[in-house]
Design a protein around this motif. Structure first.
Motif, mmCIF file in Angstrom:
data_model
loop_
_atom_site.group_PDB
_atom_site.id
_atom_site.type_symbol
_atom_site.label_atom_id
_atom_site.label_comp_id
_atom_site.label_asym_id
_atom_site.label_seq_id
_atom_site.Cartn_x
_atom_site.Cartn_y
_atom_site.Cartn_z
ATOM 1 N N ILE A 294 0.865 -1.175 0.000
ATOM 2 C CA ILE A 294 0.000 0.000 0.000
ATOM 3 C C ILE A 294 0.903 1.227 0.000
ATOM 4 O O ILE A 294 1.801 1.342 0.828
ATOM 5 C CB ILE A 294 -0.926 0.020 1.226
ATOM 6 N N VAL A 295 0.682 2.119 -0.943
ATOM 7 C CA VAL A 295 1.427 3.378 -0.963
ATOM 8 C C VAL A 295 0.486 4.475 -0.485
ATOM 9 O O VAL A 295 -0.725 4.376 -0.625
ATOM 10 C CB VAL A 295 1.985 3.710 -2.362
ATOM 11 N N ARG A 296 1.071 5.536 0.089
ATOM 12 C CA ARG A 296 0.229 6.631 0.552
ATOM 13 C C ARG A 296 0.985 7.947 0.460
ATOM 14 O O ARG A 296 2.214 7.971 0.477
ATOM 15 C CB ARG A 296 -0.266 6.399 1.967
ATOM 16 N N THR A 297 0.220 9.017 0.355
ATOM 17 C CA THR A 297 0.791 10.351 0.293
ATOM 18 C C THR A 297 -0.163 11.333 0.955
ATOM 19 O O THR A 297 -1.369 11.133 0.936
ATOM 20 C CB THR A 297 1.069 10.785 -1.162
ATOM 21 N N ASN A 298 0.389 12.388 1.527
ATOM 22 C CA ASN A 298 -0.459 13.463 2.033
ATOM 23 C C ASN A 298 -0.239 14.735 1.220
ATOM 24 O O ASN A 298 -0.628 15.811 1.629
ATOM 25 C CB ASN A 298 -0.227 13.712 3.525
ATOM 26 N N GLN A 299 0.366 14.606 0.044
ATOM 27 C CA GLN A 299 0.568 15.744 -0.847
ATOM 28 C C GLN A 299 -0.761 16.161 -1.469
ATOM 29 O O GLN A 299 -1.613 15.326 -1.760
ATOM 30 C CB GLN A 299 1.555 15.386 -1.957
ATOM 31 N N ILE A 300 -0.931 17.465 -1.698
ATOM 32 C CA ILE A 300 -2.172 17.974 -2.263
ATOM 33 C C ILE A 300 -2.016 18.382 -3.719
ATOM 34 O O ILE A 300 -2.933 18.928 -4.312
ATOM 35 C CB ILE A 300 -2.717 19.159 -1.433
ATOM 36 N N SER A 301 -0.846 18.132 -4.302
ATOM 37 C CA SER A 301 -0.643 18.432 -5.715
ATOM 38 C C SER A 301 0.066 17.243 -6.357
ATOM 39 O O SER A 301 0.611 16.391 -5.685
ATOM 40 C CB SER A 301 0.167 19.712 -5.893
ATOM 41 N N TYR A 302 0.033 17.215 -7.675
ATOM 42 C CA TYR A 302 0.717 16.157 -8.416
ATOM 43 C C TYR A 302 2.166 16.568 -8.658
ATOM 44 O O TYR A 302 2.545 16.979 -9.752
ATOM 45 C CB TYR A 302 0.038 15.901 -9.764
ATOM 46 N N VAL A 303 2.994 16.489 -7.658
ATOM 47 C CA VAL A 303 4.411 16.794 -7.794
ATOM 48 C C VAL A 303 5.106 15.500 -8.197
ATOM 49 O O VAL A 303 5.064 14.509 -7.470
ATOM 50 C CB VAL A 303 4.986 17.334 -6.472
ATOM 51 N N ASP A 304 5.731 15.503 -9.360
ATOM 52 C CA ASP A 304 6.303 14.272 -9.904
ATOM 53 C C ASP A 304 7.222 13.542 -8.938
ATOM 54 O O ASP A 304 7.163 12.332 -8.816
ATOM 55 C CB ASP A 304 7.058 14.557 -11.196
ATOM 56 N N SER A 305 8.081 14.249 -8.251
ATOM 57 C CA SER A 305 9.054 13.570 -7.407
ATOM 58 C C SER A 305 8.432 12.965 -6.148
ATOM 59 O O SER A 305 9.018 12.094 -5.525
ATOM 60 C CB SER A 305 10.169 14.538 -7.009
ATOM 61 N N PHE A 306 7.234 13.392 -5.754
ATOM 62 C CA PHE A 306 6.592 12.880 -4.545
ATOM 63 C C PHE A 306 5.411 11.953 -4.815
ATOM 64 O O PHE A 306 5.137 11.073 -4.026
ATOM 65 C CB PHE A 306 6.073 14.025 -3.666
ATOM 66 N N ASN A 307 4.706 12.159 -5.900
ATOM 67 C CA ASN A 307 3.435 11.467 -6.093
ATOM 68 C C ASN A 307 3.389 10.533 -7.293
ATOM 69 O O ASN A 307 2.324 10.244 -7.799
ATOM 70 C CB ASN A 307 2.303 12.488 -6.209
ATOM 71 N N GLN A 308 4.519 10.060 -7.762
ATOM 72 C CA GLN A 308 4.549 9.025 -8.786
ATOM 73 C C GLN A 308 4.822 7.705 -8.101
ATOM 74 O O GLN A 308 5.807 7.575 -7.382
ATOM 75 C CB GLN A 308 5.651 9.288 -9.807
ATOM 76 N N PHE A 309 3.945 6.749 -8.308
ATOM 77 C CA PHE A 309 4.078 5.473 -7.628
ATOM 78 C C PHE A 309 4.091 4.331 -8.625
ATOM 79 O O PHE A 309 3.479 4.395 -9.683
ATOM 80 C CB PHE A 309 2.916 5.265 -6.650
ATOM 81 N N LYS A 310 4.785 3.262 -8.231
ATOM 82 C CA LYS A 310 4.797 2.012 -8.977
ATOM 83 C C LYS A 310 4.509 0.904 -7.980
ATOM 84 O O LYS A 310 5.105 0.862 -6.912
ATOM 85 C CB LYS A 310 6.146 1.774 -9.638
ATOM 86 N N LEU A 311 3.595 0.034 -8.339
ATOM 87 C CA LEU A 311 3.273 -1.117 -7.493
ATOM 88 C C LEU A 311 3.450 -2.384 -8.310
ATOM 89 O O LEU A 311 3.112 -2.430 -9.490
ATOM 90 C CB LEU A 311 1.828 -1.050 -6.999
ATOM 91 N N ILE A 312 3.953 -3.414 -7.667
ATOM 92 C CA ILE A 312 4.056 -4.734 -8.285
ATOM 93 C C ILE A 312 3.422 -5.726 -7.327
ATOM 94 O O ILE A 312 3.746 -5.746 -6.139
ATOM 95 C CB ILE A 312 5.520 -5.115 -8.553
ATOM 96 N N ALA A 313 2.509 -6.522 -7.828
ATOM 97 C CA ALA A 313 1.872 -7.568 -7.030
ATOM 98 C C ALA A 313 2.074 -8.895 -7.744
ATOM 99 O O ALA A 313 2.197 -8.948 -8.968
ATOM 100 C CB ALA A 313 0.386 -7.280 -6.850
#
Length: 94
Positions: A33-52
């Protein structure tokens, strides 16, 4: 595998988080599970990759989801937005 950007709504850090994970399939393991409390789409903080990993066979007959939700103590911050999402499933055979 999933790649996406998420953010939560609101204008201050009040311990409200946008969360995401991969669900579905037959026997999903290695679920993160990934999570963020950022309120904007800032590339360095809010880009996620998940592998299941789905240990069940026949992934072509399965449905997978990118599930998003939030943790918030106030309904005014209880909203999540997602953009640039992609989800891919690969089946390996021996």
């Amino acid at each position: 595998m999933a790649h996406f950007q998420i953010r939560r709504l609101g204008n201050q850090n009040n311990n409200a988080y946008a969360r995401a994970r991969i669900t579905g399939g037959g026997d999903i393991g290695h679920t993160e599970i990934v999570r963020t409390n950022q309120i904007s789409y800032v590339d360095s903080f809010n880009q996620f990759k998940l592998i299941a990993y789905d240990a069940a066979g026949n992934t072509s007959n399965r449905t997978y989801y990118l599930q998003v939700n939030y943790t918030a103590s106030s309904s005014s911050y209880a909203n999540v937005q997602i953009q640039n999402a992609s989800l891919a499933a690969l089946e390996l055979r021996t």
